[in-house]
Enzyme design. Structure first.
Site, PDB file in Angstrom:
ATOM      1  N   GLY A  85       0.764  -1.146  -0.012  1.00  0.00           N
ATOM      2  CA  GLY A  85       0.085  -0.043   0.157  1.00  0.00           C
ATOM      3  C   GLY A  85       0.972   1.284  -0.105  1.00  0.00           C
ATOM      4  CD  GLN A 116       3.938   5.619   2.471  1.00  0.00           C
ATOM      5  OE1 GLN A 116       2.903   4.988   2.236  1.00  0.00           O
ATOM      6  NE2 GLN A 116       5.168   4.779   2.754  1.00  0.00           N
ATOM      7  CB  CYS A 139       6.902   1.657   6.352  1.00  0.00           C
ATOM      8  SG  CYS A 139       6.187   3.052   5.887  1.00  0.00           S
ATOM      9  CG  LEU A 140       6.867   1.393   0.085  1.00  0.00           C
ATOM     10  CD1 LEU A 140       5.940   1.919  -1.165  1.00  0.00           C
ATOM     11  CD2 LEU A 140       7.946   0.246  -0.573  1.00  0.00           C
ATOM     12  CG  HIS A 170       1.454   0.391   7.344  1.00  0.00           C
ATOM     13  ND1 HIS A 170       2.801  -0.103   8.057  1.00  0.00           N
ATOM     14  CD2 HIS A 170       1.897   1.190   6.453  1.00  0.00           C
ATOM     15  CE1 HIS A 170       3.666   0.569   7.623  1.00  0.00           C
ATOM     16  NE2 HIS A 170       3.238   1.356   6.371  1.00  0.00           N
ATOM     17  CD  GLU A 171      -0.316   1.692   3.112  1.00  0.00           C
ATOM     18  OE1 GLU A 171       0.052   3.068   3.270  1.00  0.00           O
ATOM     19  OE2 GLU A 171       0.393   0.827   3.147  1.00  0.00           O
ATOM     20  CG  HIS A 192       1.481   6.146   6.184  1.00  0.00           C
ATOM     21  ND1 HIS A 192       2.951   6.710   6.727  1.00  0.00           N
ATOM     22  CD2 HIS A 192       1.816   4.884   5.934  1.00  0.00           C
ATOM     23  CE1 HIS A 192       3.725   5.694   6.456  1.00  0.00           C
ATOM     24  NE2 HIS A 192       3.205   4.421   5.927  1.00  0.00           N
TER      25      HIS A 192
HETATM   26 ZN    ZN Z   1       4.075   2.643   5.476  1.00  0.00          ZN
END
Ligand code: ZN
Length: 189
Positions: free
Chosen positions: A48, A53, A101-102, A143-144, A147
């Site tokens: 995701g 991000q 996480c990216l 998680h998303e 953010h």
């Molecule tokens: Zn993340």
């Protein structure tokens, strides 16, 4: 267009993101932005990605899991774009989700997540929808959603569970695969 992914330390990842107006979703600029967000997620092999991000403090995230080399053991999840999402927990139970996480290079950690949630949001065209999400995929949605409130997974992790991706693959991945199977068996995807 693939966008640059913001990295931990960038203040945009700590912002509380603003809601998106339905009219904004009709603009060419916002439609392009959502296309770019999806393209960026796919290029980076994320499960995701959320708007901060890529540097925009907007309440938008995308989830999609398909043939993902970053998370080979994750159940597949169709592409879902959520705008102004609201998440409701449908059970008191929690499980430990091994997350990455990216925006946080080379770190993984265990995060307690609710295995059964209801998501209410607008789709990318501004139409309201709601869906129930279970198991591992429910963890990805949480998680998303975090953010959008400036929360990163290590904020919710016991630091003793932190691992680099290499150590994870070497020591924990096989066990986690079994844990994931058990969660899928109990909750579905
Ligand atoms: Zn993340």
């Amino acid at each position: 267009m693939v966008l640059d992914i913001t990295q931990i330390g960038n203040p945009v990842l700590r912002e509380s993101c603003r809601e998106v107006l339905r009219e904004e979703l009709q603009t060419r600029e916002m439609r392009q932005f959502i296309d770019d967000l999806i393209a960026t997620k796919r290029r980076a092999n994320g499960a995701g990605i959320a708007a901060p991000q890529v540097g925009r403090a907007l309440r938008i995230f995308v989830v999609e899991v398909k043939d993902n080399p970053r998370y080979p053991y994750k159940p597949e999840a169709d592409l879902t774009v959520c705008v102004n999402p609201e998440i409701e927990f449908l059970t008191e139970e929690r499980y430990l989700n091994y997350e990455g996480c990216l925006s946080i290079p080379d770190l993984r950690g265990k995060v307690p997540r609710c295995p059964h949630i209801r998501v209410k949001a607008l789709d990318r065209y501004g139409e309201p929808f709601e869906m129930e999400v279970k198991g591992i995929t429910a963890g990805t949605f949480q998680h998303e959603d975090d953010h959008l409130n400036g929360i990163l997974f290590p904020d919710r992790s016991d630091p003793k569970t932190f691992s680099t991706w290499n150590e994870f693959a070497k020591r924990y991945e096989a066990d986690v695969e079994e844990d994931v199977k058990a969660i899928v068996a109990q909750w579905g995807q």
